[in-house]
Design an enzyme around this catalytic site. Structure first.
Site, PDB file in Angstrom:
ATOM      1  N   ASN A 158      -1.357  20.697 -20.330  1.00 42.23           N
ATOM      2  CA  ASN A 158      -1.718  19.935 -21.532  1.00 42.23           C
ATOM      3  C   ASN A 158      -1.627  20.776 -22.803  1.00 42.23           C
ATOM      4  OD1 ASN A 158      -2.215  17.619 -20.094  1.00 42.23           O
ATOM      5  ND2 ASN A 158      -4.368  18.117 -19.759  1.00 42.23           N
TER       6      ASN A 158
ATOM      7  N   ARG B   3       0.819  -1.227   0.000  1.00 39.72           N
ATOM      8  CA  ARG B   3       0.000   0.000   0.000  1.00 39.72           C
ATOM      9  C   ARG B   3       0.845   1.266   0.000  1.00 39.72           C
ATOM     10  NH1 ARG B   3      -2.869  -3.035   3.519  1.00 39.72           N
ATOM     11  NH2 ARG B   3      -4.761  -3.914   2.626  1.00 39.72           N
TER      12      ARG B   3
ATOM     13  N   LYS C 200       2.395  11.798 -10.336  1.00 41.30           N
ATOM     14  CA  LYS C 200       1.577  10.927 -11.198  1.00 41.30           C
ATOM     15  C   LYS C 200       2.418   9.745 -11.623  1.00 41.30           C
ATOM     16  CE  LYS C 200      -1.526  13.987 -13.733  1.00 41.30           C
ATOM     17  NZ  LYS C 200      -1.922  14.267 -15.130  1.00 41.30           N
TER      18      LYS C 200
ATOM     19  N   GLU D 101       9.075  20.595 -23.783  1.00 40.67           N
ATOM     20  CA  GLU D 101       8.264  20.773 -22.568  1.00 40.67           C
ATOM     21  C   GLU D 101       8.764  21.973 -21.743  1.00 40.67           C
ATOM     22  OE1 GLU D 101       5.509  18.983 -21.896  1.00 40.67           O
ATOM     23  OE2 GLU D 101       5.729  16.999 -22.803  1.00 40.67           O
TER      24      GLU D 101
ATOM     25  N   LYS E 121       6.622  23.778 -12.962  1.00 39.31           N
ATOM     26  CA  LYS E 121       5.815  22.558 -12.782  1.00 39.31           C
ATOM     27  C   LYS E 121       5.480  22.358 -11.299  1.00 39.31           C
ATOM     28  CE  LYS E 121       4.251  18.214 -13.607  1.00 39.31           C
ATOM     29  NZ  LYS E 121       4.253  17.031 -14.431  1.00 39.31           N
TER      30      LYS E 121
ATOM     31  N   GLU F 138      -5.271  17.887 -10.409  1.00 42.80           N
ATOM     32  CA  GLU F 138      -5.801  18.295 -11.700  1.00 42.80           C
ATOM     33  C   GLU F 138      -7.206  18.865 -11.603  1.00 42.80           C
ATOM     34  OE1 GLU F 138      -5.616  16.389 -16.126  1.00 42.80           O
ATOM     35  OE2 GLU F 138      -3.927  16.366 -14.787  1.00 42.80           O
TER      36      GLU F 138
ATOM     37  N   HIS G 298      -1.210  14.014 -28.817  1.00 35.43           N
ATOM     38  CA  HIS G 298      -1.698  12.641 -28.629  1.00 35.43           C
ATOM     39  C   HIS G 298      -2.269  12.094 -29.930  1.00 35.43           C
ATOM     40  CE1 HIS G 298      -2.068  13.533 -24.058  1.00 35.43           C
ATOM     41  NE2 HIS G 298      -0.856  13.116 -24.384  1.00 35.43           N
TER      42      HIS G 298
ATOM     43  N   HIS H 251      -0.952  19.253 -26.150  1.00 30.45           N
ATOM     44  CA  HIS H 251      -1.017  17.803 -25.992  1.00 30.45           C
ATOM     45  C   HIS H 251      -2.222  17.148 -26.667  1.00 30.45           C
ATOM     46  CE1 HIS H 251       2.334  18.353 -23.365  1.00 30.45           C
ATOM     47  NE2 HIS H 251       2.355  17.089 -22.995  1.00 30.45           N
TER      48      HIS H 251
ATOM     49  N   HIS I 230       7.382  11.884 -27.973  1.00 35.50           N
ATOM     50  CA  HIS I 230       6.315  12.658 -27.331  1.00 35.50           C
ATOM     51  C   HIS I 230       6.579  14.168 -27.425  1.00 35.50           C
ATOM     52  CE1 HIS I 230       3.266  13.921 -24.523  1.00 35.50           C
ATOM     53  NE2 HIS I 230       4.198  14.512 -23.796  1.00 35.50           N
TER      54      HIS I 230
ATOM     55  N   ARG J 169      -3.605  22.581 -13.445  1.00 37.00           N
ATOM     56  CA  ARG J 169      -2.742  21.534 -13.972  1.00 37.00           C
ATOM     57  C   ARG J 169      -3.093  21.192 -15.420  1.00 37.00           C
ATOM     58  NH1 ARG J 169      -0.167  16.602 -10.269  1.00 37.00           N
ATOM     59  NH2 ARG J 169       1.052  15.744 -11.963  1.00 37.00           N
TER      60      ARG J 169
HETATM   61  N1  LIG Z   1       4.108  11.102 -14.656  1.00 39.01           N
HETATM   62  C1  LIG Z   1       4.030  12.188 -15.385  1.00 39.01           C
HETATM   63  O1  LIG Z   1       3.562  13.223 -14.921  1.00 39.01           O
HETATM   64  C2  LIG Z   1       4.523  12.131 -16.787  1.00 39.01           C
HETATM   65  C3  LIG Z   1       4.647  13.311 -17.532  1.00 39.01           C
HETATM   66  C4  LIG Z   1       5.159  13.220 -18.816  1.00 39.01           C
HETATM   67  C5  LIG Z   1       5.530  11.995 -19.340  1.00 39.01           C
HETATM   68  N2  LIG Z   1       5.378  10.855 -18.607  1.00 39.01           N
HETATM   69  C6  LIG Z   1       5.775   9.549 -19.125  1.00 39.01           C
HETATM   70  O2  LIG Z   1       7.177   9.572 -19.345  1.00 39.01           O
HETATM   71  C7  LIG Z   1       7.501   8.682 -20.384  1.00 39.01           C
HETATM   72  C8  LIG Z   1       8.399   9.379 -21.362  1.00 39.01           C
HETATM   73  O3  LIG Z   1       9.570   9.774 -20.690  1.00 39.01           O
HETATM   74  P1  LIG Z   1      10.948   9.966 -21.454  1.00 39.01           P
HETATM   75  O4  LIG Z   1      10.758  10.892 -22.574  1.00 39.01           O
HETATM   76  O5  LIG Z   1      11.959  10.268 -20.423  1.00 39.01           O
HETATM   77  O6  LIG Z   1      11.140   8.548 -22.147  1.00 39.01           O
HETATM   78  P2  LIG Z   1      11.905   7.210 -21.703  1.00 39.01           P
HETATM   79  O7  LIG Z   1      11.905   7.018 -20.261  1.00 39.01           O
HETATM   80  O8  LIG Z   1      11.316   6.142 -22.551  1.00 39.01           O
HETATM   81  O9  LIG Z   1      13.408   7.513 -22.182  1.00 39.01           O
HETATM   82  C9  LIG Z   1      13.681   7.728 -23.542  1.00 39.01           C
HETATM   83  C10 LIG Z   1      14.875   6.886 -24.009  1.00 39.01           C
HETATM   84  O10 LIG Z   1      16.072   7.458 -23.486  1.00 39.01           O
HETATM   85  C11 LIG Z   1      16.841   6.469 -22.809  1.00 39.01           C
HETATM   86  N3  LIG Z   1      17.593   7.170 -21.774  1.00 39.01           N
HETATM   87  C12 LIG Z   1      17.119   7.677 -20.628  1.00 39.01           C
HETATM   88  N4  LIG Z   1      18.067   8.355 -19.982  1.00 39.01           N
HETATM   89  C13 LIG Z   1      19.183   8.277 -20.741  1.00 39.01           C
HETATM   90  C14 LIG Z   1      20.488   8.797 -20.623  1.00 39.01           C
HETATM   91  N5  LIG Z   1      20.835   9.600 -19.623  1.00 39.01           N
HETATM   92  N6  LIG Z   1      21.396   8.478 -21.566  1.00 39.01           N
HETATM   93  C15 LIG Z   1      21.036   7.708 -22.617  1.00 39.01           C
HETATM   94  N7  LIG Z   1      19.809   7.211 -22.808  1.00 39.01           N
HETATM   95  C16 LIG Z   1      18.888   7.499 -21.872  1.00 39.01           C
HETATM   96  C17 LIG Z   1      15.814   5.494 -22.335  1.00 39.01           C
HETATM   97  O11 LIG Z   1      16.412   4.251 -22.068  1.00 39.01           O
HETATM   98  C18 LIG Z   1      14.852   5.460 -23.505  1.00 39.01           C
HETATM   99  O12 LIG Z   1      15.316   4.626 -24.518  1.00 39.01           O
HETATM  100  C19 LIG Z   1       6.200   8.198 -20.966  1.00 39.01           C
HETATM  101  O13 LIG Z   1       5.917   6.924 -20.440  1.00 39.01           O
HETATM  102  C20 LIG Z   1       5.183   9.186 -20.450  1.00 39.01           C
HETATM  103  O14 LIG Z   1       3.901   8.650 -20.311  1.00 39.01           O
HETATM  104  C21 LIG Z   1       4.893  10.918 -17.336  1.00 39.01           C
HETATM  105 ZN   LIG Z   2       4.053  16.033 -22.308  1.00 40.41          ZN
END
Ligand SMILES: NC(=O)c1ccc[n+]([C@@H]2O[C@H](COP(=O)([O-])OP(=O)(O)OC[C@H]3O[C@@H](n4cnc5c(N)ncnc54)[C@H](O)[C@@H]3O)[C@@H](O)[C@H]2O)c1
Ligand SMILES: [Zn+2]
Length: 379
Positions: A260, A134, A156, A198, A242, A252, A267, A263, A280, A256
């Site tokens: 978006n 939990r 999140k 972003e 942020k 949200e 999407h 976005h 993304h 918040r």
């Molecule tokens: N929780 C939230 O509020 C929130 C907000 C935005 C996005 N997200 C989520 O985040 C994810 C996207 O995040 P992201 O863009 O970081 O993608 P990711 O975590 O998939 O990383 C992108 C790529 O970069 C590589 N990588 C990461 N750090 C590295 C480094 N220092 N050196 C070399 N390679 C590296 C990873 O292995 C991957 O292949 C999605 O799942 C999305 O839904 C969540």
């Molecule tokens: Zn985003």
């Protein structure tokens, strides 16, 4: 700003932002080369005796040894667990694997889950931490620009289902966000640029002065080169924006939703391209310029806003035009994204650079117009 405070940085930490959520408040600490100092701070902020570092192979190979060493030096038992890379891995099968790994290593309420990687790892490991027993303590060590300024802040966490992205999740705030910008050296430039989209978004919706700073001569280029003198204050500012939004609207309610911006169409582009060709942040860049143009057409923002935004994004090497799918394809994709049933979407528009609000618009009002001579397009 009310929610986020600039906190005093000490030791190897060069910059610090506090996410102000009452007793669940936590610091975001930034520096260059501070990974090896994470252990002590993780111990201090979590009181944990045991840490499970969750990462992907590419990131773990480079950075996990330093992090594990520092955790052990701080007196914690420390383990490393790897999950396969790629957003397709952010699923319940991997959550189950993490539960198994946590149990096998004797994780309890005195353990901390440390997410080392991009947003994918943060969301997945965070969700495991939110639900295991939990909820056990959780720390973010983001290694992508996007995770540093966006995904690691705000609590999140969650995973994808076959039916759609991020359909299962929770709110579980980390105890600490530890940002070492040196880890970005190995991040491919396309991933860097996508993360900076972003950062630009944060300025575009909430902070004209910050946006103007990003427009300054050589700033975008220095950011892409990861010049710490330029990078650290910019990441600090983006994190503070942020953090402030999250502090004022944790779940949200309204504010918040401004995050978006860009976005809705992003999407749709991700859906239409099958999440493959476009990152993304790349899709967000296109979606923001589109939303700024819609804002101009609606008369909420002066003419030229979209062009100004596009010019800045292009300096990061980002594409700013939506891919040429048919209007009908966009309409279908927008419908998929709509989680609620009502006929209108809260579409984020600009009121000039640095000010945003949502307008309830219909899908027909949001979807790109049919292109001249382009009704029957490829794809
Ligand atoms: N929780 C939230 O509020 C929130 C907000 C935005 C996005 N997200 C989520 O985040 C994810 C996207 O995040 P992201 O863009 O970081 O993608 P990711 O975590 O998939 O990383 C992108 C790529 O970069 C590589 N990588 C990461 N750090 C590295 C480094 N220092 N050196 C070399 N390679 C590296 C990873 O292995 C991957 O292949 C999605 O799942 C999305 O839904 C969540
Ligand atoms: Zn985003």
């Amino acid at each position: 700003m009310s929610g986020a405070r600039r906190a005093r940085a000490s030791g190897p930490v060069q910059r610090s932002v506090e996410v102000d959520l009452g007793e669940r408040s936590y610091p975001i600490q930034l520096g260059s080369g501070i990974l090896a100092a994470a252990g002590g701070e993780i111990a201090r902020h979590t009181k944990a005796h045991h840490a499970v570092v969750v990462t992907v192979p590419g990131v773990g190979r480079r950075y996990a040894p330093r992090l594990l060493r520092s955790l052990k030096e701080a007196g914690l038992r420390a383990h490393r667990v790897e999950v396969p890379d790629g957003d397709a891995t952010k699923n319940l099968t991997q959550v189950k694997r993490l539960y198994d790994a946590l149990l096998a290593r004797g994780a309890d309420r005195h353990s901390v889950v440390v997410a080392l990687g991009g947003g994918m790892v943060g969301d997945l490991a965070g969700f495991a931490a939110a639900s295991y027993l939990r909820g056990i303590p959780f720390v973010q060590v983001p290694t992508t620009v996007l995770a540093m300024v966006d995904a690691s802040i705000g609590g999140k966490v969650g995973v994808n289902l076959p039916q759609g992205k991020n359909l299962v999740g929770a709110f579980h705030q980390p105890k600490l966000v530890w940002i070492d910008v040196e880890t970005l050296r190995s991040l491919p430039s396309r991933q860097r640029a996508a993360g900076f989209a972003e950062v630009v978004k944060a300025g575009a919706i909430l902070d004209l002065g910050f946006f103007e700073h990003l427009e300054g001569e050589g700033v975008a280029e220095a950011l892409m080169d990861l010049d710490p003198e330029v990078l650290l204050p910019v990441l600090e500012r983006a994190c503070a924006i942020k953090a402030d939004v999250v502090a004022r609207d944790e779940r949200e309610g309204g504010l918040r939703m401004l995050l978006n911006f860009g976005h809705t169409l992003a999407h749709a582009v991700e859906t239409l391209t099958g999440y493959r060709k476009v990152l993304h942040g790349e899709a967000v860049a296109m979606g923001m310029v589109y939303a700024a143009r819609r804002s101009e057409a609606l008369g909420t923002t002066p003419a030229g806003t979209a062009q100004r935004l596009a010019r800045l994004l292009q300096r990061f090497g980002l594409e700013t035009e939506l891919p040429p799918f048919a209007r009908s394809a966009y309409l279908t994709a927008l419908r998929v994204d709509k989680k609620k049933r009502d006929a209108r979407i809260h579409f984020v528009i600009l009121r000039g650079i640095g000010r945003a609000e949502t307008l309830p618009l219909t899908l027909a009002e949001i979807a790109p117009a049919a292109r001249r001579g382009g009704a029957k397009r490829r794809r």
